[in-house]
Scaffold this motif. Structure first.
Motif, PDB file in Angstrom:
ATOM      1  N   LEU A 156      18.905-104.280  14.881  1.00  0.00           N
ATOM      2  CA  LEU A 156      19.698-103.437  15.773  1.00  0.00           C
ATOM      3  C   LEU A 156      19.237-102.004  15.556  1.00  0.00           C
ATOM      4  O   LEU A 156      19.231-101.520  14.425  1.00  0.00           O
ATOM      5  N   ILE A 157      18.836-101.334  16.628  1.00  0.00           N
ATOM      6  CA  ILE A 157      18.316 -99.973  16.550  1.00  0.00           C
ATOM      7  C   ILE A 157      19.309 -99.040  17.216  1.00  0.00           C
ATOM      8  O   ILE A 157      19.757 -99.292  18.338  1.00  0.00           O
ATOM      9  N   ARG A 158      19.636 -97.975  16.491  1.00  0.00           N
ATOM     10  CA  ARG A 158      20.567 -96.972  17.022  1.00  0.00           C
ATOM     11  C   ARG A 158      19.836 -95.636  17.127  1.00  0.00           C
ATOM     12  O   ARG A 158      19.513 -95.025  16.110  1.00  0.00           O
ATOM     13  N   PRO A 159      19.568 -95.179  18.345  1.00  0.00           N
ATOM     14  CA  PRO A 159      18.889 -93.896  18.503  1.00  0.00           C
ATOM     15  C   PRO A 159      19.835 -92.738  18.202  1.00  0.00           C
ATOM     16  O   PRO A 159      21.057 -92.878  18.275  1.00  0.00           O
ATOM     17  N   LYS A 160      19.256 -91.616  17.858  1.00  0.00           N
ATOM     18  CA  LYS A 160      20.046 -90.410  17.659  1.00  0.00           C
ATOM     19  C   LYS A 160      20.241 -89.756  19.018  1.00  0.00           C
ATOM     20  O   LYS A 160      19.271 -89.439  19.704  1.00  0.00           O
ATOM     21  N   MET A 161      21.494 -89.591  19.411  1.00  0.00           N
ATOM     22  CA  MET A 161      21.811 -88.940  20.684  1.00  0.00           C
ATOM     23  C   MET A 161      22.241 -87.505  20.389  1.00  0.00           C
ATOM     24  O   MET A 161      23.096 -87.270  19.546  1.00  0.00           O
ATOM     25  N   ILE A 162      21.632 -86.585  21.106  1.00  0.00           N
ATOM     26  CA  ILE A 162      21.984 -85.178  20.978  1.00  0.00           C
ATOM     27  C   ILE A 162      22.689 -84.801  22.275  1.00  0.00           C
ATOM     28  O   ILE A 162      22.095 -84.885  23.358  1.00  0.00           O
ATOM     29  N   GLY A 163      23.959 -84.440  22.148  1.00  0.00           N
ATOM     30  CA  GLY A 163      24.742 -84.188  23.348  1.00  0.00           C
ATOM     31  C   GLY A 163      25.367 -82.810  23.382  1.00  0.00           C
ATOM     32  O   GLY A 163      25.584 -82.176  22.356  1.00  0.00           O
ATOM     33  N   ASP A 164      25.635 -82.362  24.579  1.00  0.00           N
ATOM     34  CA  ASP A 164      26.384 -81.135  24.812  1.00  0.00           C
ATOM     35  C   ASP A 164      27.105 -81.269  26.152  1.00  0.00           C
ATOM     36  O   ASP A 164      27.183 -82.380  26.702  1.00  0.00           O
ATOM     37  N   SER A 165      27.575 -80.162  26.701  1.00  0.00           N
ATOM     38  CA  SER A 165      28.352 -80.221  27.942  1.00  0.00           C
ATOM     39  C   SER A 165      27.539 -80.745  29.129  1.00  0.00           C
ATOM     40  O   SER A 165      28.104 -81.209  30.107  1.00  0.00           O
ATOM     41  N   ARG A 166      26.207 -80.712  29.040  1.00  0.00           N
ATOM     42  CA  ARG A 166      25.357 -81.196  30.129  1.00  0.00           C
ATOM     43  C   ARG A 166      25.173 -82.699  30.105  1.00  0.00           C
ATOM     44  O   ARG A 166      24.808 -83.313  31.094  1.00  0.00           O
ATOM     45  N   TYR A 205      23.396 -85.782  27.403  1.00  0.00           N
ATOM     46  CA  TYR A 205      22.735 -86.072  26.139  1.00  0.00           C
ATOM     47  C   TYR A 205      21.234 -86.227  26.333  1.00  0.00           C
ATOM     48  O   TYR A 205      20.730 -86.362  27.454  1.00  0.00           O
ATOM     49  N   PHE A 206      20.531 -86.219  25.203  1.00  0.00           N
ATOM     50  CA  PHE A 206      19.112 -86.532  25.133  1.00  0.00           C
ATOM     51  C   PHE A 206      18.927 -87.483  23.968  1.00  0.00           C
ATOM     52  O   PHE A 206      19.575 -87.347  22.933  1.00  0.00           O
ATOM     53  N   MET A 207      18.021 -88.454  24.142  1.00  0.00           N
ATOM     54  CA  MET A 207      17.675 -89.330  23.023  1.00  0.00           C
ATOM     55  C   MET A 207      16.250 -89.815  23.203  1.00  0.00           C
ATOM     56  O   MET A 207      15.748 -89.913  24.322  1.00  0.00           O
ATOM     57  N   GLU A 208      15.603 -90.081  22.087  1.00  0.00           N
ATOM     58  CA  GLU A 208      14.319 -90.761  22.105  1.00  0.00           C
ATOM     59  C   GLU A 208      14.636 -92.246  22.098  1.00  0.00           C
ATOM     60  O   GLU A 208      15.132 -92.766  21.105  1.00  0.00           O
ATOM     61  N   ALA A 209      14.358 -92.939  23.181  1.00  0.00           N
ATOM     62  CA  ALA A 209      14.701 -94.352  23.295  1.00  0.00           C
ATOM     63  C   ALA A 209      13.673 -95.255  22.630  1.00  0.00           C
ATOM     64  O   ALA A 209      14.008 -96.355  22.190  1.00  0.00           O
ATOM     65  N   PHE A 210      12.423 -94.787  22.543  1.00  0.00           N
ATOM     66  CA  PHE A 210      11.382 -95.629  21.960  1.00  0.00           C
ATOM     67  C   PHE A 210      10.248 -94.757  21.457  1.00  0.00           C
ATOM     68  O   PHE A 210       9.819 -93.830  22.150  1.00  0.00           O
ATOM     69  N   LYS A 211       9.785 -95.046  20.244  1.00  0.00           N
ATOM     70  CA  LYS A 211       8.608 -94.398  19.665  1.00  0.00           C
ATOM     71  C   LYS A 211       7.728 -95.507  19.102  1.00  0.00           C
ATOM     72  O   LYS A 211       8.119 -96.199  18.160  1.00  0.00           O
TER      73      LYS A 211
END
Length: 180
Positions: free
Chosen positions: A13-23, A25-31
């Protein structure tokens, strides 16, 4: 990205780091490099996406036979699913055992389902979209499956099975014993 393994060797199970704000979020889904070094050294060759209109739709349990067996990296883009991997590796100590996790669009989790596992999911919300990367292209000739409700596997689907929505193909999948 964070990950966890299960009591059955292989899936993760992979959990990406989500960076969120009022707009939003952004996350790297795959590397690719991270995946090869941390999870499994594979190359993905095809991306697939499905839409299931109704809650309670089950797709699976599917796999492809060698020589084009598939590993799958599964993610929910909209809605949520209960995602399952069943060990069908001949001679495996955990043959017939399964792992299941809820994947949501909101959290972005992903389930790695390696070769040697049947895969399936049920939708927990209407209009659910699922995206998955695979390690071999689809081959009708090697397409196979196992009955989603086989008591020998005993998946604890979190839906009312009397109201399940299945494809014609999934209504007639064989039992696990046919793989022995």
């Amino acid at each position: 990205m964070q990950f966890e393994r299960f009591s059955i060797a292989g899936p993760a199970l992979i959990r990406p780091k989500m960076i969120g704000d009022s707009r939003g979020y952004f996350m790297e889904a795959f590397k690719a490099d991270w995946f090869r070094e941390t999870i499994e050294d594979v190359t993905f060759v095809q991306d697939n996406q499905s839409l299931s209109a109704e809650t309670g739709t089950i797709r699976g349990l599917h796999y492809q036979k060698a020589p084009v067996a598939q590993g799958k990296l599964v993610r929910c883009l909209k809605g949520s699913i209960f995602d399952v991997a069943v060990d069908i590796r001949p001679g495996s100590e955990t043959f017939g055992q399964w792992v299941g996790v809820t994947l949501t669009a909101a959290a972005g989790e992903q389930l790695w389902v390696p070769e040697g596992f049947a895969h399936g999911f049920c939708t927990l919300e209407p209009q659910t979209e699922v995206f998955y990367k695979v390690t071999n292209p689809y081959s009708r000739e090697h397409d196979a499956g196992v009955a989603f409700d086989d008591p020998a596997i005993g998946v604890a689907w979190p839906i009312d099975l009397s109201k399940v929505i299945l494809s014609d193909k999934d209504k007639v999948q064989p039992k696990l014993e046919s793989l022995r």
